[in-house]
Design a protein around this motif. Structure first.
Motif, short mmCIF file in Angstrom:
data_model
loop_
_atom_site.label_atom_id
_atom_site.label_comp_id
_atom_site.label_asym_id
_atom_site.label_seq_id
_atom_site.Cartn_x
_atom_site.Cartn_y
_atom_site.Cartn_z
N GLY A 83 0.78 -1.19 -0.07
CA GLY A 83 -0.12 -0.52 0.05
C GLY A 83 0.73 1.32 0.23
O GLY A 83 1.92 1.54 0.04
N VAL A 84 0.50 2.41 0.15
CA VAL A 84 0.79 3.75 0.78
C VAL A 84 0.73 4.66 1.59
O VAL A 84 -0.12 3.93 2.35
CB VAL A 84 0.02 4.17 -0.65
N LEU A 85 2.17 4.75 2.22
CA LEU A 85 1.84 5.06 3.38
C LEU A 85 2.70 6.79 3.25
O LEU A 85 3.06 6.70 2.77
CB LEU A 85 3.26 4.81 4.49
N LYS A 86 2.32 7.31 4.42
CA LYS A 86 2.74 8.96 4.81
C LYS A 86 4.23 8.42 6.21
O LYS A 86 3.55 8.14 7.06
CB LYS A 86 1.48 9.38 5.04
N ARG A 87 4.98 8.29 5.44
CA ARG A 87 5.97 7.94 6.46
C ARG A 87 7.73 9.67 7.24
O ARG A 87 7.23 10.33 6.45
CB ARG A 87 7.14 7.65 6.09
N ASP A 88 7.17 9.62 8.19
CA ASP A 88 7.88 10.73 9.14
C ASP A 88 9.10 10.90 7.85
O ASP A 88 10.31 9.56 8.17
CB ASP A 88 8.29 10.32 10.28
N GLY A 89 9.26 11.91 7.33
CA GLY A 89 11.04 12.17 7.12
C GLY A 89 10.75 12.42 5.55
O GLY A 89 12.07 12.39 4.92
N LEU A 90 9.94 11.27 5.13
CA LEU A 90 9.01 11.83 3.50
C LEU A 90 8.44 12.40 3.28
O LEU A 90 7.47 12.79 3.97
CB LEU A 90 9.23 10.18 3.05
N LYS A 91 8.53 13.48 1.61
CA LYS A 91 7.63 14.75 1.47
C LYS A 91 6.54 13.56 0.97
O LYS A 91 5.03 13.89 1.31
CB LYS A 91 8.15 15.50 1.29
N ASP A 92 6.21 12.97 0.43
CA ASP A 92 5.90 12.27 -0.54
C ASP A 92 5.40 10.93 -0.17
O ASP A 92 5.61 10.44 0.63
CB ASP A 92 6.44 11.81 -2.11
N PRO A 93 4.06 10.65 -0.61
CA PRO A 93 3.48 9.19 -0.51
C PRO A 93 4.29 8.51 -0.60
O PRO A 93 5.34 8.24 -1.34
CB PRO A 93 2.43 8.84 -0.91
N ASP A 94 4.76 7.39 -0.13
CA ASP A 94 5.61 5.72 0.97
C ASP A 94 5.43 4.93 -0.32
O ASP A 94 4.21 4.46 0.34
CB ASP A 94 6.58 6.02 1.31
N LEU A 95 5.58 3.74 -1.51
CA LEU A 95 4.84 2.26 -1.39
C LEU A 95 5.60 1.57 -0.79
O LEU A 95 6.88 2.30 -0.73
CB LEU A 95 5.21 2.24 -3.26
N GLY A 96 5.04 0.38 -0.09
CA GLY A 96 5.36 -0.08 0.73
C GLY A 96 4.60 -1.74 0.97
O GLY A 96 3.40 -1.52 0.23
N TYR A 97 5.78 -2.55 0.26
CA TYR A 97 5.05 -4.07 0.72
C TYR A 97 6.15 -4.83 2.00
O TYR A 97 6.96 -4.48 1.88
CB TYR A 97 5.18 -3.97 -0.70
N ALA A 98 5.31 -5.55 1.90
CA ALA A 98 5.91 -7.30 2.62
C ALA A 98 5.25 -8.37 2.26
O ALA A 98 4.30 -8.06 2.51
CB ALA A 98 5.93 -7.00 4.11
N PHE A 99 6.34 -9.68 2.38
CA PHE A 99 5.20 -10.69 1.93
C PHE A 99 6.23 -12.10 2.19
O PHE A 99 7.47 -12.12 2.94
CB PHE A 99 5.36 -11.07 0.22
N LEU A 100 4.93 -12.54 3.03
CA LEU A 100 5.61 -14.42 3.80
C LEU A 100 6.95 -14.74 2.81
O LEU A 100 6.49 -13.98 1.36
CB LEU A 100 4.88 -14.98 3.41
N ALA A 101 7.87 -15.51 3.07
CA ALA A 101 8.85 -15.95 2.42
C ALA A 101 8.60 -16.60 1.56
O ALA A 101 9.02 -17.33 0.43
CB ALA A 101 10.34 -16.38 3.37
N SER A 102 7.23 -17.40 2.24
CA SER A 102 7.04 -19.14 1.29
C SER A 102 6.14 -18.20 0.02
O SER A 102 6.57 -18.88 -1.09
CB SER A 102 5.89 -19.78 2.60
N VAL A 103 6.50 -17.08 -0.25
CA VAL A 103 5.66 -16.77 -1.68
C VAL A 103 6.44 -16.33 -2.38
O VAL A 103 6.13 -15.94 -3.27
CB VAL A 103 4.39 -16.45 -1.43
N ALA A 112 0.91 -6.68 -6.38
CA ALA A 112 0.37 -5.89 -5.73
C ALA A 112 1.65 -4.34 -6.06
O ALA A 112 0.21 -3.62 -5.71
CB ALA A 112 0.89 -6.21 -4.37
N ALA A 113 2.39 -4.23 -5.91
CA ALA A 113 3.36 -3.04 -5.69
C ALA A 113 2.26 -1.97 -7.25
O ALA A 113 2.27 -0.90 -6.56
CB ALA A 113 4.42 -2.68 -5.48
N ARG A 114 2.00 -2.46 -8.21
CA ARG A 114 2.03 -2.09 -9.28
C ARG A 114 0.98 -1.28 -9.49
O ARG A 114 0.43 -0.86 -9.54
CB ARG A 114 2.18 -2.93 -11.09
N ALA A 115 0.05 -2.30 -9.00
CA ALA A 115 -2.08 -2.21 -8.24
C ALA A 115 -1.99 -0.69 -7.71
O ALA A 115 -2.48 -0.08 -8.28
CB ALA A 115 -2.59 -3.56 -7.95
N CYS A 116 -1.16 -0.98 -6.74
CA CYS A 116 -1.41 0.38 -5.56
C CYS A 116 -0.14 1.44 -6.09
O CYS A 116 -1.53 2.46 -5.53
CB CYS A 116 -0.35 -0.33 -4.43
#
Length: 171
Positions: A83-103, A112-116
């Motif tokens: 998804g997209v986050l508002k992160r301290d220290g970044l002026k612009d929205p941040d694209l973030g992701y994390a997936f289980l190692a099994s996949v 997912a990142a392209r769709a987000c």
């Protein structure tokens, strides 16, 4: 359940505190998450519920976006966050992701990142989107490049001891 979007293989929707606590506990304690994203101090189901409430759910309420649960459409198993986050220290929205190692290696992060990223531009009307990774996370950097983000040097976020690789996408 508030569905945000569908991809060919995934559904992305808002995390729910009780339903997703077990999944979040597992994901946030995987070695890859701890190494590449960091230790969020979540050690039990109560900590996972608190993480969901104070992180993603607070972001949905405050900004209208956040990290969404990525669930396999075939079988309904949660496999990651994106998804997209508002992160301290970044002026612009941040694209973030994390997936289980099994996949890992199945293309879910790119899908997912392209769709987000598309959702952030079209539905949320966000212009410039950025992303950060640890400098050694070559797989994550490959995902960002694959979906069209460009390497733009490094950035150090508040409270961090190390630089992050910095990527940008102009909307």
């Amino acid at each position: 359940m508030s569905v945000i979007l569908h991809t060919p293989r995934l559904t992305l929707d808002e995390l729910e505190t009780d339903r997703d606590a077990g999944f979040i506990l597992a994901l946030l304690n995987e070695p890859g998450f701890l190494e590449n994203i960091g230790d969020r101090g979540v050690r039990d189901l109560e900590g996972a519920r608190r993480y969901i409430e104070e992180g993603p759910r607070a972001s949905y309420a405050g900004y209208g976006y956040g990290l969404w649960r990525a669930t396999e459409r075939d079988g309904g198993r949660p496999v990651g966050l994106c998804g997209v986050l508002k992160r301290d220290g970044l002026k612009d929205p941040d694209l973030g992701y994390a997936f289980l190692a099994s996949v890992w290696g199945r293309g879910f992060a790119s899908e997912a990142a392209r769709a987000c990223l598309d959702h952030a531009r079209r539905a949320l009307r966000l212009g410039r989107i950025v992303a950060i990774t640890t400098p050694g996370n070559v797989a994550s950097q490959a995902v960002l490049k694959k979906i069209g983000l460009k390497a733009a040097g490094v950035v150090r976020l508040p409270g961090k001891d190390e630089d992050s690789a910095y990527f940008v996408s102009e909307g």
